[in-house]
Design an enzyme around this catalytic site. Structure first.
Site, PDB file in Angstrom:
ATOM      1  N   LYS A  64       0.834   1.099  17.050  1.00 24.76           N
ATOM      2  CA  LYS A  64      -0.098   0.633  16.009  1.00 24.76           C
ATOM      3  C   LYS A  64      -1.428   0.326  16.680  1.00 24.76           C
ATOM      4  O   LYS A  64      -1.465   0.049  17.881  1.00 24.76           O
ATOM      5  CB  LYS A  64       0.457  -0.645  15.355  1.00 24.76           C
ATOM      6  N   ASP A  89      -4.115   2.676   7.739  1.00 20.36           N
ATOM      7  CA  ASP A  89      -3.491   1.401   7.346  1.00 20.36           C
ATOM      8  C   ASP A  89      -4.606   0.666   6.596  1.00 20.36           C
ATOM      9  O   ASP A  89      -5.534   1.323   6.089  1.00 20.36           O
ATOM     10  CB  ASP A  89      -3.011   0.618   8.592  1.00 20.36           C
TER      11      ASP A  89
HETATM   12  P1  NDP Z   1      -5.738  -0.725   1.844  1.00 20.16           P
HETATM   13  O1  NDP Z   1      -6.829  -1.129   2.757  1.00 20.16           O
HETATM   14  O2  NDP Z   1      -5.805   0.575   1.147  1.00 20.16           O
HETATM   15  O3  NDP Z   1      -5.500  -1.853   0.732  1.00 20.16           O
HETATM   16  C1  NDP Z   1      -5.206  -3.170   1.079  1.00 20.16           C
HETATM   17  C2  NDP Z   1      -5.205  -3.994  -0.196  1.00 20.16           C
HETATM   18  O4  NDP Z   1      -4.713  -5.284   0.102  1.00 20.16           O
HETATM   19  C3  NDP Z   1      -6.580  -4.193  -0.797  1.00 20.16           C
HETATM   20  O5  NDP Z   1      -6.486  -4.335  -2.179  1.00 20.16           O
HETATM   21  C4  NDP Z   1      -7.019  -5.498  -0.136  1.00 20.16           C
HETATM   22  O6  NDP Z   1      -7.993  -6.215  -0.869  1.00 20.16           O
HETATM   23  C5  NDP Z   1      -5.723  -6.256  -0.095  1.00 20.16           C
HETATM   24  N1  NDP Z   1      -5.739  -7.188   1.027  1.00 20.16           N
HETATM   25  C6  NDP Z   1      -5.862  -6.881   2.339  1.00 20.16           C
HETATM   26  N2  NDP Z   1      -5.883  -7.984   3.083  1.00 20.16           N
HETATM   27  C7  NDP Z   1      -5.750  -9.001   2.216  1.00 20.16           C
HETATM   28  C8  NDP Z   1      -5.696 -10.399   2.370  1.00 20.16           C
HETATM   29  N3  NDP Z   1      -5.794 -10.966   3.588  1.00 20.16           N
HETATM   30  N4  NDP Z   1      -5.540 -11.153   1.250  1.00 20.16           N
HETATM   31  C9  NDP Z   1      -5.438 -10.576   0.036  1.00 20.16           C
HETATM   32  N5  NDP Z   1      -5.504  -9.250  -0.177  1.00 20.16           N
HETATM   33  C10 NDP Z   1      -5.657  -8.491   0.894  1.00 20.16           C
HETATM   34  O7  NDP Z   1      -4.400  -0.831   2.735  1.00 20.16           O
HETATM   35  P2  NDP Z   1      -2.971  -0.150   2.484  1.00 20.16           P
HETATM   36  O8  NDP Z   1      -2.687  -0.104   1.029  1.00 20.16           O
HETATM   37  O9  NDP Z   1      -2.903   1.078   3.287  1.00 20.16           O
HETATM   38  O10 NDP Z   1      -2.001  -1.219   3.190  1.00 20.16           O
HETATM   39  C11 NDP Z   1      -1.423  -2.320   2.492  1.00 20.16           C
HETATM   40  C12 NDP Z   1      -0.203  -2.812   3.251  1.00 20.16           C
HETATM   41  O11 NDP Z   1       0.763  -1.753   3.346  1.00 20.16           O
HETATM   42  C13 NDP Z   1      -0.440  -3.265   4.681  1.00 20.16           C
HETATM   43  O12 NDP Z   1       0.463  -4.305   5.000  1.00 20.16           O
HETATM   44  C14 NDP Z   1      -0.065  -2.043   5.498  1.00 20.16           C
HETATM   45  O13 NDP Z   1       0.293  -2.365   6.823  1.00 20.16           O
HETATM   46  C15 NDP Z   1       1.118  -1.538   4.709  1.00 20.16           C
HETATM   47  N6  NDP Z   1       1.479  -0.140   4.901  1.00 20.16           N
HETATM   48  C16 NDP Z   1       0.580   0.867   4.671  1.00 20.16           C
HETATM   49  C17 NDP Z   1       0.956   2.185   4.831  1.00 20.16           C
HETATM   50  C18 NDP Z   1       0.048   3.316   4.496  1.00 20.16           C
HETATM   51  O14 NDP Z   1       0.518   4.463   4.521  1.00 20.16           O
HETATM   52  N7  NDP Z   1      -1.214   3.093   4.168  1.00 20.16           N
HETATM   53  C19 NDP Z   1       2.306   2.538   5.325  1.00 20.16           C
HETATM   54  C20 NDP Z   1       3.201   1.409   5.447  1.00 20.16           C
HETATM   55  C21 NDP Z   1       2.777   0.130   5.269  1.00 20.16           C
HETATM   56  P3  NDP Z   1      -9.542  -6.232  -0.354  1.00 20.16           P
HETATM   57  O15 NDP Z   1     -10.043  -4.871  -0.624  1.00 20.16           O
HETATM   58  O16 NDP Z   1     -10.163  -7.286  -1.187  1.00 20.16           O
HETATM   59  O17 NDP Z   1      -9.506  -6.581   1.104  1.00 20.16           O
END
Ligand code: NDP
Length: 448
Positions: A128, A168
């Site tokens: 990662k 991510d």
């Molecule tokens: P994105 O950046 O596309 O979206 C993240 C979302 O979560 C946004 O809506 C963001 O809001 C919100 N968010 C992030 N940090 C916070 C926080 N501290 N408090 C509240 N809301 C928050 O990321 P992903 O959708 O790719 O990833 C989301 C999760 O899924 C993570 O844990 C990641 O590790 C996991 N994941 C992702 C994969 C992938 O293929 N993308 C695969 C497996 C797991 P804002 O825009 O306001 O920050």
């Protein structure tokens, strides 16, 4: 569950050697608490300091990322890549760009990734990376310059047979494109398999964008199915509104669920008529704006709540899909009081240990992230297959493979939990099944 006495000193040593890395401590603690039954049955897995080695990344790279903003000012960010375990294949795992990123968070994610990748059954190790760079409010040109500078250092450490990053939080198709462009330029190689999550125009896989959310939906659907239930007519709350959240909502709507709320870091929106996904996609994927805009544009049935927790919204199924530790014990107790049936973790470690305990004690079906969100990395491995064979599959073909993989992961976790005396405990099942596959490979490779 208490910890096995052989594992207790190992955990104590991990905590001592990695001071202050609370998320890493949390991830290792959960896994080691699950491994007691497997060490009792197979003491050989604790030989040759195998578990100690599993908890120590093979390599940790930290680097300076200087870049210039649009005003010409030089900015400094910190870059990370933790190459955790390559027993099963090249390191594989996403890059996160978020101001909270630090070494402990990247180590927790790399550790989890190792077991998750093992669960997919595909030949990929765990890694990662990321940066504390904050993409919020940055222009395209700034994001491009940052990605180019980040890759200028990272390119020495990655390669299709070495380490294959993906997206991510904060890293989607745009960022992967800029990074792939810079990698190609620096190496003078069109090495498509060095990054996944690429655009379709230059070697990406169909269904990769959708894969994590779709995969989590397939997993929970099967988990419900095992209890003769389905998503039909269920009220679902999905946290976040990024990549994972959007495609979780999309598939669950196809499964007949009603999404009643989603969120971002500025609050959450509730829409009792069912969230209008096309509008959320327009706001997030096209305009890159805030979820509060949803309520303004939608009016009527929709409201935005700035403070408070999205988990206050009553629902049958919760799909935490934003970030780590976003669902606390307090939230879990509210969800239980509101009659929740199942929780599916789209994000990595979104539920605190207290929350997981509360769900399990209340008999709520609980799908841990390392199993439920493995569809993203599994489809990344399918992207690597397509790149290696210079082929490109249809959406249907790719999604069918994803659905099959998620079914297998679900069934492996369920069967393993049963075999080790904890039927229905997907946390234990996922940790043990992932561990066994990595441990088998490590034992064959000698002391490395
Ligand atoms: P994105 O950046 O596309 O979206 C993240 C979302 O979560 C946004 O809506 C963001 O809001 C919100 N968010 C992030 N940090 C916070 C926080 N501290 N408090 C509240 N809301 C928050 O990321 P992903 O959708 O790719 O990833 C989301 C999760 O899924 C993570 O844990 C990641 O590790 C996991 N994941 C992702 C994969 C992938 O293929 N993308 C695969 C497996 C797991 P804002 O825009 O306001 O920050």
């Amino acid at each position: 569950m208490g910890i096995d006495e052989k594992l207790e000193p190992i955990l104590a040593e991990v905590l001592r050697r990695n001071p202050g890395e609370s998320e890493f401590h949390q991830a290792v603690t959960e896994v080691l608490h699950s491994l007691g039954p497997v060490i009792a049955k197979h003491p050989e897995y604790a030989d040759s300091a195998l578990i100690e080695r599993l908890c120590e990344p093979e390599r940790q790279i930290i680097f300076r990322v200087p870049w210039q903003d649009d005003a010409g000012k030089v900015q400094i960010a910190r870059g990370f890549r933790v190459q955790f375990n390559s027993a099963l294949g090249p390191y594989k795992g996403g890059l996160r760009f978020h101001p909270t990123v630090n070494l402990g968070i990247i180590k927790f994610l790399g550790f989890e990734q190792t077991f998750k990748n093992a669960l997919t059954g595909m030949p990929i190790g765990g890694g990662k990376g990321g940066s504390d760079f904050n993409p919020r409010g940055r222009s395209d040109a700034e994001v491009m310059r940052f990605c180019q500078s980040f890759m200028t250092e990272l390119h020495r450490h990655i390669g299709e047979y070495t380490d294959v990053p993906a997206g991510d939080i904060g890293v989607g198709g745009r960022e992967i494109g800029y990074m792939f462009g810079q990698y190609k330029r620096l190496t003078n190689r069109y090495e498509a398999g060095v990054l996944t999550g690429k655009g379709l125009a230059y070697g990406g896989s169909r269904a990769r964008t959708e894969a994590t959310g779709y995969g989590a939906s397939y997993f929970v659907n099967r988990m419900l199915g095992a209890r003769k239930q389905s998503f039909e007519g269920k009220r679902v709350v999905v946290s976040g509104s990024g990549n994972v959240a959007l495609y979780t909502m999309e598939k669950l709507i196809q499964f007949g669920a009603k999404i009643v709320a989603c969120s971002d870091s500025g609050g959450y929106v509730v829409d009792e008529n069912g969230i209008d996904l096309a509008l959320v996609k327009e706001l997030k994927e096209v305009r890159r704006s805030r979820i509060s805009e949803y309520a303004k544009m939608k009016g009527g049935s929709a409201r935005h709540v700035e403070r408070g927790s999205v988990w206050d919204v009553p629902c049958d199924v919760a799909m935490p899909s934003a970030t780590q530790n976003e669902l606390t014990g307090k939230d879990a107790r509210v969800l239980i009081k509101n009659g929740i049936v199942a929780v599916g973790e789209g994000a990595n470690m979104p539920s605190t240990p207290d929350a997981v305990r509360a769900f399990q004690e209340a008999g709520v079906l609980f799908a841990p992230g390392k199993a439920a969100n493995a569809g993203g990395v599994a489809t990344s491995a399918l992207e690597m297959q397509q790149n290696a064979s210079r082929d490109s599959w249809t959406f249907e073909q790719t999604e069918a493979r994803l659905a099959e993989i998620m079914k297998n992961i679900h069934d492996t976790c369920a069967r393993t939990a049963e075999e080790y005396g904890a039927p229905g405990d997907y946390v234990l099942g996922a940790n043990i099944a992932g561990f066994i596959r990595v441990a088998e490979a490590m034992r064959s490779l000698g002391v490395i």
